[in-house]
Design a protein around this motif. Structure first.
Motif, short mmCIF file in Angstrom:
data_model
loop_
_atom_site.label_atom_id
_atom_site.label_comp_id
_atom_site.label_asym_id
_atom_site.label_seq_id
_atom_site.Cartn_x
_atom_site.Cartn_y
_atom_site.Cartn_z
N ILE A 1 0.84 -1.21 0.00
CA ILE A 1 0.00 0.00 0.00
C ILE A 1 0.87 1.25 0.00
CG2 ILE A 1 -1.62 1.34 1.40
CD1 ILE A 1 -2.93 -1.35 2.17
N SER A 2 1.93 1.25 0.79
CA SER A 2 2.83 2.40 0.80
C SER A 2 3.42 2.65 -0.58
CB SER A 2 3.97 2.19 1.81
OG SER A 2 3.56 2.48 3.12
N ILE A 3 3.93 1.59 -1.20
CA ILE A 3 4.55 1.73 -2.53
C ILE A 3 3.54 2.31 -3.52
CG2 ILE A 3 5.53 0.45 -4.48
CD1 ILE A 3 6.56 -1.59 -2.32
N ALA A 4 2.33 1.74 -3.52
CA ALA A 4 1.32 2.18 -4.47
C ALA A 4 0.87 3.62 -4.20
CB ALA A 4 0.12 1.23 -4.41
N ASN A 5 0.73 3.98 -2.93
CA ASN A 5 0.31 5.35 -2.60
C ASN A 5 1.33 6.39 -3.05
OD1 ASN A 5 -2.13 4.65 -1.48
ND2 ASN A 5 -1.42 4.71 0.63
N PHE A 6 2.60 6.00 -3.10
CA PHE A 6 3.63 6.91 -3.58
C PHE A 6 3.71 6.95 -5.11
CE2 PHE A 6 5.84 5.84 0.61
CZ PHE A 6 5.32 6.95 1.24
N GLY A 7 2.99 6.04 -5.76
CA GLY A 7 2.99 6.02 -7.23
C GLY A 7 3.78 4.88 -7.83
N GLY A 8 4.27 3.95 -7.00
CA GLY A 8 5.03 2.82 -7.50
C GLY A 8 4.14 1.72 -8.03
N GLU A 9 4.72 0.83 -8.81
CA GLU A 9 4.01 -0.32 -9.37
C GLU A 9 4.26 -1.53 -8.48
OE1 GLU A 9 3.80 -2.96 -13.54
OE2 GLU A 9 5.26 -1.34 -13.32
N VAL A 10 3.18 -2.12 -7.99
CA VAL A 10 3.33 -3.20 -7.01
C VAL A 10 2.27 -4.28 -7.21
CG1 VAL A 10 1.96 -1.99 -5.26
CG2 VAL A 10 3.61 -3.72 -4.54
N ASP A 11 2.68 -5.51 -7.00
CA ASP A 11 1.84 -6.69 -7.12
C ASP A 11 1.86 -7.40 -5.77
OD1 ASP A 11 0.53 -9.02 -7.89
OD2 ASP A 11 1.69 -9.30 -9.73
N TYR A 12 0.68 -7.68 -5.22
CA TYR A 12 0.60 -8.34 -3.91
C TYR A 12 0.15 -9.78 -4.09
CZ TYR A 12 -0.82 -9.38 0.88
OH TYR A 12 -0.96 -9.96 2.12
N ILE A 13 0.88 -10.70 -3.47
CA ILE A 13 0.61 -12.13 -3.60
C ILE A 13 0.18 -12.68 -2.24
CG2 ILE A 13 1.49 -14.37 -4.37
CD1 ILE A 13 1.55 -12.15 -6.52
N THR A 14 -0.98 -13.34 -2.23
CA THR A 14 -1.45 -14.00 -1.03
C THR A 14 -2.45 -15.08 -1.45
OG1 THR A 14 -2.28 -13.59 1.22
CG2 THR A 14 -3.42 -12.46 -0.57
N ARG A 15 -3.07 -15.71 -0.46
CA ARG A 15 -4.15 -16.67 -0.71
C ARG A 15 -5.30 -16.33 0.21
NH1 ARG A 15 -5.19 -22.52 1.02
NH2 ARG A 15 -6.21 -23.54 -0.76
N LEU A 16 -6.51 -16.24 -0.37
CA LEU A 16 -7.70 -15.84 0.38
C LEU A 16 -8.83 -16.83 0.14
CD1 LEU A 16 -7.70 -12.02 -0.51
CD2 LEU A 16 -6.97 -13.04 1.64
N PRO A 17 -9.72 -16.98 1.12
CA PRO A 17 -10.88 -17.85 0.91
C PRO A 17 -11.89 -17.20 -0.02
CG PRO A 17 -11.06 -16.75 3.02
CD PRO A 17 -9.70 -16.39 2.47
N ASP A 18 -12.82 -17.98 -0.50
CA ASP A 18 -13.85 -17.49 -1.40
C ASP A 18 -15.05 -17.03 -0.58
OD1 ASP A 18 -15.46 -16.89 -3.51
OD2 ASP A 18 -15.75 -18.96 -4.22
N ASN A 19 -14.94 -15.83 -0.02
CA ASN A 19 -16.06 -15.30 0.75
C ASN A 19 -16.04 -13.77 0.73
OD1 ASN A 19 -14.24 -14.40 2.80
ND2 ASN A 19 -14.45 -16.34 3.91
N ALA A 20 -17.02 -13.16 1.38
CA ALA A 20 -17.19 -11.71 1.31
C ALA A 20 -16.04 -10.96 1.99
CB ALA A 20 -18.52 -11.31 1.95
N LEU A 21 -15.47 -11.54 3.05
CA LEU A 21 -14.35 -10.88 3.72
C LEU A 21 -13.16 -10.77 2.76
CD1 LEU A 21 -14.43 -12.55 7.25
CD2 LEU A 21 -15.03 -10.18 6.69
N ALA A 22 -12.90 -11.85 2.04
CA ALA A 22 -11.79 -11.83 1.08
C ALA A 22 -12.06 -10.84 -0.05
CB ALA A 22 -11.58 -13.23 0.51
N GLU A 23 -13.31 -10.77 -0.49
CA GLU A 23 -13.66 -9.81 -1.54
C GLU A 23 -13.43 -8.38 -1.07
OE1 GLU A 23 -17.69 -10.69 -2.48
OE2 GLU A 23 -17.23 -12.67 -3.32
N THR A 24 -13.70 -8.12 0.21
CA THR A 24 -13.47 -6.80 0.77
C THR A 24 -11.98 -6.49 0.84
OG1 THR A 24 -15.46 -7.08 2.12
CG2 THR A 24 -13.98 -5.27 2.71
N CYS A 25 -11.17 -7.51 1.22
CA CYS A 25 -9.71 -7.35 1.20
C CYS A 25 -9.22 -6.94 -0.18
CB CYS A 25 -9.03 -8.66 1.59
SG CYS A 25 -8.94 -8.98 3.34
#
Length: 346
Positions: A42-66
């Motif tokens: 988030i810091s990198i992107a807010n400064f204008g940098g190009e960033v890709d975030y890698i994680t694993r999330l469940p298939d539910n509304a909480l993950a969609e909000t993330c």
């Protein structure tokens, strides 16, 4: 020139008590989403940098909000894996006066913690990237995740990326029978960029740091001792090109001093001391330091500018509620300009 930065880690639901209440007093929680490597992204992107975030999330509304939260900061989420049963959670009780903050983790069996080698296509993710950033938290959760970190690091090195590593030691997470030193020391030697607090370098490498005791803005500190300290760190990570140290002295929960150090090319660069008299939320300050430095790595070719920018960004994070640093490049530059003019950052 490739400039994309890839960060890897677990984003969690953060439930915080309002109004300095203790957990047992509160009947409601404030909701944020956060995690060290997501905060960095988030810091990198807010400064204008190009960033890709890698994680694993469940298939539910909480993950969609993330995912919506990450996308709102212009972070690429296209490589996030969907699967598993639950989103990791942590509960936070804010520090007040002499009372320390309190965190309770609830992340066992989370979607991220069940990652195994071979599940992430690192070659595809890294094909247009310049830097891969990970932290010790990733390897602390399970033996499988430690192996995923190793797999990602090796692939990144094979593909010519710089590897960025934040020590990020969390003693409450190391519960699977191996110590942080056993797992992290073999992995840290591949670092091109390394972050940590003085205490984290002490713990991981068995070194004794000088001890940061500044109590006011612009107070001198023993930079020669830190240069010696960095040289000892360098002996253990001889291939590391950039060694960063975040320095903090906590006088009370609301009053901290902060400075930053960069050791590169056998030369020490260091920031001034900032005096922060009204700390709002100190969670994620180290992540703000990392994110700003990774952005600054591409934005500036001057090591002094890099460490000054990152230190000022971390100082501003102390004024932001939540895990991530919601400040722009112009705000960091304004704080630096004020400080250059001799005004105190309070």
């Amino acid at each position: 020139m490739k400039k994309k930065i890839v960060t890897f880690g677990e984003i969690m639901l953060r439930l915080s008590t309002p109004d300095n209440l203790r957990l047992q007093q509160s009947r409601e929680f404030m909701v944020n989403y956060g995690g060290s490597e997501a905060n960095v992204a988030i810091s990198i992107a807010n400064f204008g940098g190009e960033v890709d975030y890698i994680t694993r999330l469940p298939d539910n509304a909480l993950a969609e909000t993330c995912i919506s939260e990450l996308r709102s900061h212009n972070i690429n989420t296209s490589h996030i894996l969907i699967g598993g049963r639950r989103l990791g959670t942590y509960y936070m009780e804010k520090a007040a006066a002499m009372r320390n903050s309190k965190v309770i983790y609830d992340r066992e069996f989370s979607a991220f913690s069940e990652l195994k080698p071979g599940m992430i296509d690192w070659k595809e993710i890294f094909k247009d990237a310049a830097i891969f950033h990970w932290s010790g938290i990733d390897a602390a959760l399970t033996p499988g995740l430690a192996e995923v970190c190793k797999e990602a690091i090796q692939t990144a090195k094979d593909m010519g990326l710089m590897v960025s590593y934040d020590i990020n030691y969390r003693k409450n997470l190391w519960n699977y029978g191996k110590t942080a030193q056993e797992v992290l020391r073999p992995l840290m030697v591949y670092s091109d960029i390394m972050f940590g607090s003085e205490g984290e370098y002490n713990l991981l490498m068995g070194l004794k740091g000088p001890g940061f005791k500044a109590t006011k803005a612009n107070e001198p500190y023993d930079v020669k001792a830190y240069e010696t300290f960095c040289k000892e760190i360098k002996k253990q990570v001889p291939e590391c090109k950039y060694i960063y140290i975040a320095l903090r002295n906590v006088m009370s929960t609301e009053h901290h001093t902060f400075a930053g150090i960069l050791y590169s090319n056998d030369t020490l660069k260091y920031s001034r001391v900032f005096d922060i008299e009204n700390v709002i939320d100190c969670v994620g300050v180290g992540d703000a330091f990392c994110g700003a430095l990774l952005y600054a790595h591409h934005a500036y070719d001057n090591d002094q500018k890099r460490v000054d920018f990152a230190t000022a960004a971390a100082v501003l994070k102390n004024t932001i509620v939540g895990d991530s640093n919601m400040v722009k490049k112009s705000e960091v530059e304004s704080l630096l300009a004020l400080h250059e003019a001799g005004e105190l950052a309070r």
